[in-house]
Design an enzyme around this catalytic site. Structure first.
Site, PDB file in Angstrom:
ATOM      1  N   GLU A   1       0.811  -1.226   0.000  1.00  0.00           N
ATOM      2  CA  GLU A   1       0.000   0.000   0.000  1.00  0.00           C
ATOM      3  C   GLU A   1       0.842   1.273   0.000  1.00  0.00           C
ATOM      4  O   GLU A   1       0.793   2.057   0.967  1.00  0.00           O
ATOM      5  CB  GLU A   1      -0.957   0.007   1.201  1.00  0.00           C
ATOM      6  CG  GLU A   1      -1.918  -1.167   1.226  1.00  0.00           C
ATOM      7  CD  GLU A   1      -3.035  -1.015   2.265  1.00  0.00           C
ATOM      8  OE1 GLU A   1      -3.015  -0.027   3.022  1.00  0.00           O
ATOM      9  OE2 GLU A   1      -3.921  -1.879   2.310  1.00  0.00           O
TER      10      GLU A   1
ATOM     11  N   GLU B   1      -5.006  -8.851   1.257  1.00  0.00           N
ATOM     12  CA  GLU B   1      -5.627  -8.543   2.556  1.00  0.00           C
ATOM     13  C   GLU B   1      -7.124  -8.375   2.366  1.00  0.00           C
ATOM     14  O   GLU B   1      -7.560  -7.742   1.393  1.00  0.00           O
ATOM     15  CB  GLU B   1      -5.097  -7.228   3.157  1.00  0.00           C
ATOM     16  CG  GLU B   1      -3.696  -7.297   3.684  1.00  0.00           C
ATOM     17  CD  GLU B   1      -3.214  -5.967   4.261  1.00  0.00           C
ATOM     18  OE1 GLU B   1      -4.059  -5.150   4.722  1.00  0.00           O
ATOM     19  OE2 GLU B   1      -1.994  -5.740   4.238  1.00  0.00           O
TER      20      GLU B   1
HETATM   21  C1  FCB Z   1      -4.131  -2.146   5.639  1.00  0.00           C
HETATM   22  C2  FCB Z   1      -2.712  -2.446   6.106  1.00  0.00           C
HETATM   23  C3  FCB Z   1      -2.630  -3.489   7.187  1.00  0.00           C
HETATM   24  C4  FCB Z   1      -3.762  -3.354   8.191  1.00  0.00           C
HETATM   25  C5  FCB Z   1      -5.084  -3.278   7.494  1.00  0.00           C
HETATM   26  C6  FCB Z   1      -6.281  -3.216   8.412  1.00  0.00           C
HETATM   27  O1  FCB Z   1      -4.180  -0.854   5.158  1.00  0.00           O
HETATM   28  O2  FCB Z   1      -1.930  -2.870   5.015  1.00  0.00           O
HETATM   29  O3  FCB Z   1      -1.364  -3.394   7.780  1.00  0.00           O
HETATM   30  O4  FCB Z   1      -3.532  -2.288   9.017  1.00  0.00           O
HETATM   31  O5  FCB Z   1      -5.124  -2.194   6.615  1.00  0.00           O
END
Ligand code: FCB
Length: 471
Positions: A174, A372
């Site tokens: 990110e 994620e």
């Molecule tokens: C993302 C991050 C991760 C975590 C999630 C909830 O932005 O990559 O580290 O904090 O959100």
């Protein structure tokens, strides 16, 4: 009193060969912040700056994964995941960002990787999940190109040691957050508000990615990619002003990254977004686009929720507006659905719209991994000692069904990593946002698998049984 038995949930069907995983990040779980030669990172500094992180929390101890990793690998093995996405802490490997290597740091990750392989779990490593060595920030951080060069050196060193065993590499996690939350809004480390300064950081992060890809390939790394968090951005109303604001927000959130990585150009609408942007910003050098756009084996996408955007005056400091730089747009969350404890709206269908849009807009996109996805909920330990996190189960159920349908409709998604294996340090929110499928008691550091862990475990087992595959 009548009790209602929750309807049994169905398991979505995924294609043979689809990979299931769980994800974490170094600063959020490891702790041991000053052990075995680790140097300070910008998050150590940020956490120690009063008022930045909720309740003054730090990652000093976190989940103590640095010492408890054998237990955590046991949890992964029992969960049955194909792969574990973890991040490597640059300040453990090179405490000052460049200069001498810290052998103990690399040894730690080597032990982890070998133990994962022994447990039948394939390692997926992120090289930069936001923990820049503080010494490099002191020399300019991502504002300067030198940091990109140091990043590639570090990436190459790690890959020389672990490239034969790590299946999948993500250069950055990110970069939107590193650049715009870190250098634009100041809500992440290093916590500065430099407006357009964030654009130079964004560019240098991409250059760092490109240089790291070269270094990884030279070291014989197998699959190489990057993890992005492009957003599904929807206008607050269908007024032309709100629709134009969405386009500007899309530049910052998505196009800054996706256009150079996958379309061989700088963001299409950048001059409309930043009206006074120089024709040729000085940080862009000849050859950068080719460097950044070198082919990747996959792209990691993190998805949690859609974002609502409305037109707003430019240059107006509005602490409630989440947009990082002076683009004349303000962001909010839709209110007509359930929200997680992050305040994020739960809209599974938005994942389909996001993925379909990305594959339509970027024909050059490599195969996707969801690196994620998950939800933070107000978990409680019940009298029976279990954590009945029904809302998280529902979130995962609905998002995985949506994902399976999206794949069936033709989008090339190869795997899914739940965020997160463990409850952990949720950046500026500290420890009160719990995302884990395993609960961590922060007093005793005891781990308790939640109902969502058991649900996910069954899904993986059913998938294997359906395809007649063993792990
Ligand atoms: C993302 C991050 C991760 C975590 C999630 C909830 O932005 O990559 O580290 O904090 O959100």
């Amino acid at each position: 009193m009548t009790t209602t038995t929750p309807r049994p949930r169905t398991f979505p069907r995924f294609p043979a060969g689809f990979r299931f995983g769980a994800a974490t990040a170094a600063y959020q779980i490891e702790g041991a912040h000053a052990e075995d030669g680790r140097g300070p990172s910008i998050w150590d500094t940020y956490c120690r700056t009063p008022g930045k992180v909720a309740e003054g929390a730090t990652g000093d101890v976190a989940c103590d994964h640095y010492h408890r990793w054998p237990e955590d690998i046991g949890l992964l093995r029992d969960l049955g995941v194909d792969s574990y996405r973890f991040s490597i802490a640059w300040p453990r490997v090179r405490p000052l960002g460049d200069g001498p290597l810290n052998p103990a740091g690399l040894d730690f990750y080597e032990r982890l990787v070998d133990a994962l392989l022994e447990a039948g779990v394939s390692p997926s490593a992120t090289l930069y999940h936001w923990d820049l060595p503080q010494a490099l920030e002191d020399r300019g951080g991502w504002r300067v190109r030198e940091t990109a060069e140091r990043f590639a050196e570090y990436a190459g060193t790690v890959a020389e040691r672990l490239g034969d065993r790590v299946e999948r590499w993500m250069t950055l996690n990110e970069p939107y957050c590193s650049a715009f939350l870190g250098y634009g809004l100041g809500r992440h480390a290093p916590g500065v508000r430099e407006g357009r300064g964030a654009l130079a950081a964004a560019h240098h992060l991409l250059v760092g990615h490109g240089l790291a890809v070269r270094a990884l390939r030279a070291a014989g790394a197998r699959e190489i990619g990057i993890t992005l968090n492009p957003d599904l951005l929807l206008p607050a109303t269908d007024s032309p002003a709100d629709i134009a604001a969405v386009r500007r927000a899309r530049t910052v959130h998505n196009d800054v990254w996706l256009d150079p990585l996958f379309a061989g150009r700088y963001p299409l609408h950048e001059r409309e977004t930043w009206e006074t942007l120089a024709e040729d910003p000085p940080y862009r050098l000849d050859g950068d686009l080719e460097l950044i756009g070198a082919p990747l084996d996959f792209v990691g996408i993190n998805y949690y929720r859609p974002v609502t955007v409305r037109d707003a005056p430019r240059n107006e400091p509005d602490p409630a507006a989440r947009t990082a730089v002076d683009i004349g747009a303000a962001e909010s969350w839709r209110t007509d659905v359930r929200h997680t404890t992050m305040g994020w709206p739960v809209v599974p269908g938005a994942l389909t719209d996001l993925l379909t849009g990305l594959s339509r807009d970027y024909p050059g996109l490599p195969p996707i991994f969801i690196t994620e996805n998950g939800s933070s909920e107000a978990d409680e330990v019940s009298a029976d000692g279990a954590v009945h996190d029904e809302e998280r189960v529902a979130y995962l159920h609905d998002h995985l069904h949506t994902l399976a349908d999206t794949i069936a409709a033709g989008v090339d998604v190869r795997g899914y990593f739940v965020w997160s294996l463990l409850d952990n340090f949720e950046w500026a929110f500290g420890y009160d946002r719990r995302f884990g499928v395993v609960r961590v008691d922060y007093d005793t550091l005891e781990r308790t698998p939640k109902d969502s862990y058991h649900w996910y475990r069954k899904l993986i087992a059913e998938h294997r049984a359906a395809h007649g595959s063993a792990r």
